[in-house]
Design a protein around this motif. Sequence first.
Motif: not given
Length: 157
Positions: A18-29, A1-15
């Motif tokens: 996507s890792t955040n979404q992977l963990c979130t979806n894993l938790g939902r399953m 979420g927003p906290l992650l954006q503070e630490f992500a650089q443009t070059s690694n923001r996608g990674k």
Amino acid sequence: GPLLQEFAQTSNRGKINSTNQLCTNLGRMVGPLVYGRVAMSDINTVWVIAGMAMVAKALLTLFVQLPTEKKPLKRGATSYGEMWKDEVGSAEDLQAIGKFVGNLLSKNHYKWISRRSEIESLLEQLLPMLSVENKDSYDKQLHDLEMASKNLLAMAH
């Protein structure tokens, strides 16, 4: 979420996202399966586990330090002649340009590790010392180098 954006650089923001979404979806399953099984034995245990997870998350968040903001560079008047000052970057600047040049050499198929001295010599020839006597001669030399590189690229293709 927003906290992650503070630490992500443009070059690694996608990674990062996507890792955040992977963990979130894993938790939902996995979450409903695990909590469903726990709830079958004691429904109150579900709330105890959820509470412990929230406390753990709060403690982890307390230890997160926001990245230090870089002060934007102030562009001053460039002096030429005897007043010229070469730019000197920080260790981070040197690392960034080194990474850029290394990636550029690799991407363009230069054997810059096994033939390092040859590549260093080539770079010295391609990036000669520029005259700093006045702005016009400096700009002209830089422009001439750009034009020469464009001509070289045109001949290569």
